[in-house]
Design a protein around this motif. Structure first.
Motif, PDB file in Angstrom:
ATOM      1  N   GLU A 201     -12.717  21.008  -9.106  1.00 22.24           N
ATOM      2  CA  GLU A 201     -12.829  20.326  -7.815  1.00 22.24           C
ATOM      3  C   GLU A 201     -12.018  21.085  -6.765  1.00 22.24           C
ATOM      4  O   GLU A 201     -10.967  21.653  -7.098  1.00 22.24           O
TER       5      GLU A 201
ATOM      6  N   SER B 140     -18.466  26.184  -2.578  1.00 21.99           N
ATOM      7  CA  SER B 140     -19.377  25.374  -3.417  1.00 21.99           C
ATOM      8  C   SER B 140     -20.214  26.250  -4.365  1.00 21.99           C
ATOM      9  O   SER B 140     -20.821  25.759  -5.291  1.00 21.99           O
TER      10      SER B 140
ATOM     11  N   ALA C 243     -17.160  26.093  -7.146  1.00 28.86           N
ATOM     12  CA  ALA C 243     -16.557  24.815  -7.554  1.00 28.86           C
ATOM     13  C   ALA C 243     -17.626  23.815  -8.009  1.00 28.86           C
ATOM     14  O   ALA C 243     -18.793  23.920  -7.647  1.00 28.86           O
ATOM     15  N   ARG C 244     -17.160  22.826  -8.783  1.00 27.09           N
ATOM     16  CA  ARG C 244     -18.077  21.762  -9.231  1.00 27.09           C
ATOM     17  C   ARG C 244     -18.374  20.824  -8.061  1.00 27.09           C
ATOM     18  O   ARG C 244     -19.487  20.381  -7.859  1.00 27.09           O
ATOM     19  N   GLN C 245     -17.340  20.554  -7.292  1.00 34.80           N
ATOM     20  CA  GLN C 245     -17.495  19.666  -6.132  1.00 34.80           C
ATOM     21  C   GLN C 245     -16.494  20.050  -5.055  1.00 34.80           C
ATOM     22  O   GLN C 245     -15.358  20.423  -5.366  1.00 34.80           O
ATOM     23  N   VAL C 246     -16.922  19.972  -3.805  1.00 37.47           N
ATOM     24  CA  VAL C 246     -16.034  20.308  -2.697  1.00 37.47           C
ATOM     25  C   VAL C 246     -15.957  19.099  -1.754  1.00 37.47           C
ATOM     26  O   VAL C 246     -16.996  18.590  -1.319  1.00 37.47           O
ATOM     27  N   THR C 247     -14.741  18.657  -1.470  1.00 37.14           N
ATOM     28  CA  THR C 247     -14.583  17.528  -0.545  1.00 37.14           C
ATOM     29  C   THR C 247     -13.911  18.026   0.724  1.00 37.14           C
ATOM     30  O   THR C 247     -12.802  18.576   0.676  1.00 37.14           O
TER      31      THR C 247
ATOM     32  N   LYS D 185     -23.279  19.680  -3.265  1.00 39.58           N
ATOM     33  CA  LYS D 185     -21.930  19.714  -3.863  1.00 39.58           C
ATOM     34  C   LYS D 185     -20.850  19.300  -2.863  1.00 39.58           C
ATOM     35  O   LYS D 185     -19.689  19.168  -3.225  1.00 39.58           O
TER      36      LYS D 185
ATOM     37  N   GLU E 167     -18.920  16.839  -0.312  1.00 37.87           N
ATOM     38  CA  GLU E 167     -18.681  15.443   0.079  1.00 37.87           C
ATOM     39  C   GLU E 167     -17.624  15.420   1.186  1.00 37.87           C
ATOM     40  O   GLU E 167     -17.003  16.445   1.465  1.00 37.87           O
TER      41      GLU E 167
ATOM     42  N   TYR F 161      -4.249  11.303  -5.342  1.00 36.44           N
ATOM     43  CA  TYR F 161      -5.402  11.690  -6.162  1.00 36.44           C
ATOM     44  C   TYR F 161      -4.916  12.672  -7.234  1.00 36.44           C
ATOM     45  O   TYR F 161      -4.225  13.641  -6.928  1.00 36.44           O
TER      46      TYR F 161
ATOM     47  N   ASP G 256      -9.599  19.021 -16.378  1.00 41.04           N
ATOM     48  CA  ASP G 256      -9.403  20.110 -15.402  1.00 41.04           C
ATOM     49  C   ASP G 256      -7.928  20.528 -15.325  1.00 41.04           C
ATOM     50  O   ASP G 256      -7.622  21.713 -15.287  1.00 41.04           O
TER      51      ASP G 256
ATOM     52  N   PHE H 292      -6.786  21.379  -9.355  1.00 45.93           N
ATOM     53  CA  PHE H 292      -7.881  21.506  -8.389  1.00 45.93           C
ATOM     54  C   PHE H 292      -7.406  22.411  -7.261  1.00 45.93           C
ATOM     55  O   PHE H 292      -6.220  22.769  -7.209  1.00 45.93           O
TER      56      PHE H 292
END
Ligand code: FAD
Ligand code: NAP
Length: 309
Positions: free
Chosen positions: A143, A161, A164-168, A191, A193, A225, A231, A234
């Motif tokens: 993440e 992205s 990474a698996r997910q990018v916020t 990917k 958010e 968080y 993992d 992050f």
């Protein structure tokens, strides 16, 4: 004695060197980090005229530098630590050497603004980064939080992205500042958010980052968080704007909020001293405007030298 000494080899400095050396002025570019400035840290440049077909920042830099070399500008690696602009002979004191020139172009650009929260400095290179092309691949399938809401944050989030698996994207408001065309692209990226109305209060970890504390900008509420167990960590990529690299010129040339004031000929408050690129007061900080500034400044150097002779 050089005709033109250029401090900084970002797009502004390289464009200035191109114009100055083509005009047969004895030109030197003094750069502290290797050519390219900020664009060497970006994967894709699609808004500089002619930069099409997957043109990366480093590709563009390489071509700019090659063109400058072709016209004979001297290039040296050194950090300018202080300057003396009194009199006709301008003196630049570098870490390695002293340089004398009839005219100077300050093209020192800008660097990333830090969040300035506890843990940020401690975890640089161990979870915290300011350069996606340099570090995104360390976060393969993990993440990543991207802090900021401008062009850099959104564009770099798209690049990250790919790994990474997910990018916020964490933004302090509920509306992005980035250009519409960039925002639209990011919206179509599954990917990416968003975490709206949030700032980073603290970054924590043991050796590497493993938690981050967000503060809600509307309610003041804090939320910590934690990295997922599998993992263990992050990424936190910070893109919250720029700070001009102008400290050594403080009190020497007129400035506004740390940016150098120039007129449209790139003249500063000192005759024979010009500023070009992201370090000056202007509305649009882009490669195309940095190059334009550099070209104008170099042409003015030529006129200034001719008038003095
Ligand atoms: P910089 O690029 O900052 O270069 C300044 C140079 O001066 C640096 O190499 C620095 O090391 C050197 N320097 C500083 N102080 C000294 C000193 N004391 N002695 C010696 N050398 C010194 N713009 C676009 O148009 N399109 C894009 O797609 C785009 N993407 C971007 C992506 C990211 C992640 C970032 C951060 C910016 C992006 N930009 C983009 C903006 C663009 O990179 C800048 O507008 C441009 O680089 C400004 O050029 P510059 O030459 O003024 O400054
Ligand atoms: P920027 O445009 O100044 O945006 C900074 C972002 O960070 C804004 O969204 C701002 O929020 C937020 N921010 C500022 N301080 C903060 C803080 N202390 N905490 C949390 N958030 C904070 O900076 P940038 O995106 O780095 O861009 C810099 C320049 O490079 C710009 O001129 C940009 O156009 C240019 N650039 C161009 C491209 C391109 O053309 N493709 C790509 C990248 C960069 P607010 O919105 O609330 O102010």
């Amino acid at each position: 004695m050089y005709d033109v000494a250029i401090i900084g080899a970002g797009p502004a400095g390289l464009a200035a060197a191109l114009y100055a050396s083509r005009a047969r002025l004895k030109t030197i570019i003094i750069e502290k980090d290797g050519p390219g400035g900020q664009i060497k840290t970006t994967d894709e440049v699609e808004n500089y005229p002619g930069s099409i077909r997957d043109c990366s920042g480093p590709d563009l830099v390489e071509r700019m530098k090659e063109q400058v070399d072709h016209f004979g500008a001297e290039y040296t690696l050194d950090t300018i630590e202080s300057v003396s602009f009194e009199g006709k002979e301008k003196i630049l004191k570098g870490m390695n050497k002293e340089y004398k020139a009839k005219t100077v172009i300050i093209a020192t650009g800008a660097h990333s603004r830090p969040i300035d929260c506890p843990g940020e400095k401690e975890f640089v290179g161990r979870g915290v980064s300011y350069c996606a092309t340099c570090d995104a691949n360390f976060f393969e399938d993990l993440e990543v939080f991207v802090i900021g809401g401008g062009d850099s944050a959104v564009e770099e989030a798209m690049y990250i992205s790919k790994f990474a698996r997910q990018v916020t994207i964490v933004h302090r408001r509920d509306e992005l500042r980035a250009a519409k065309s960039i925002v639209e692209k990011a919206k179509n990226n599954p990917k990416i958010e968003y975490r709206w109305n949030s700032v980073v209060q603290e970054i924590k970890g043991e050796g590497i980052v493993n938690s981050i504390v967000f503060k809600d900008t509307k309610t003041g509420e804090l939320e910590e968080y934690f990295a997922g167990e599998d993992d263990g960590t992050f990424g936190v990529f910070v893109f919250i704007g720029l700070i001009p690299n102008n400290d050594i010129f403080n009190g020497l040339v007129d400035m506004e909020n740390g940016y150098i004031l120039t007129n449209e000929r790139m003249e500063t408050s000192i005759p024979g001293v010009y500023a070009a690129g992201d370090n000056r007061v202007k509305d649009l900080r882009q490669i195309v405007t940095a190059c334009a500034d550099g070209a104008i400044a170099a042409t003015q150097c030529e006129k200034y030298i001719a008038e003095q002779e």
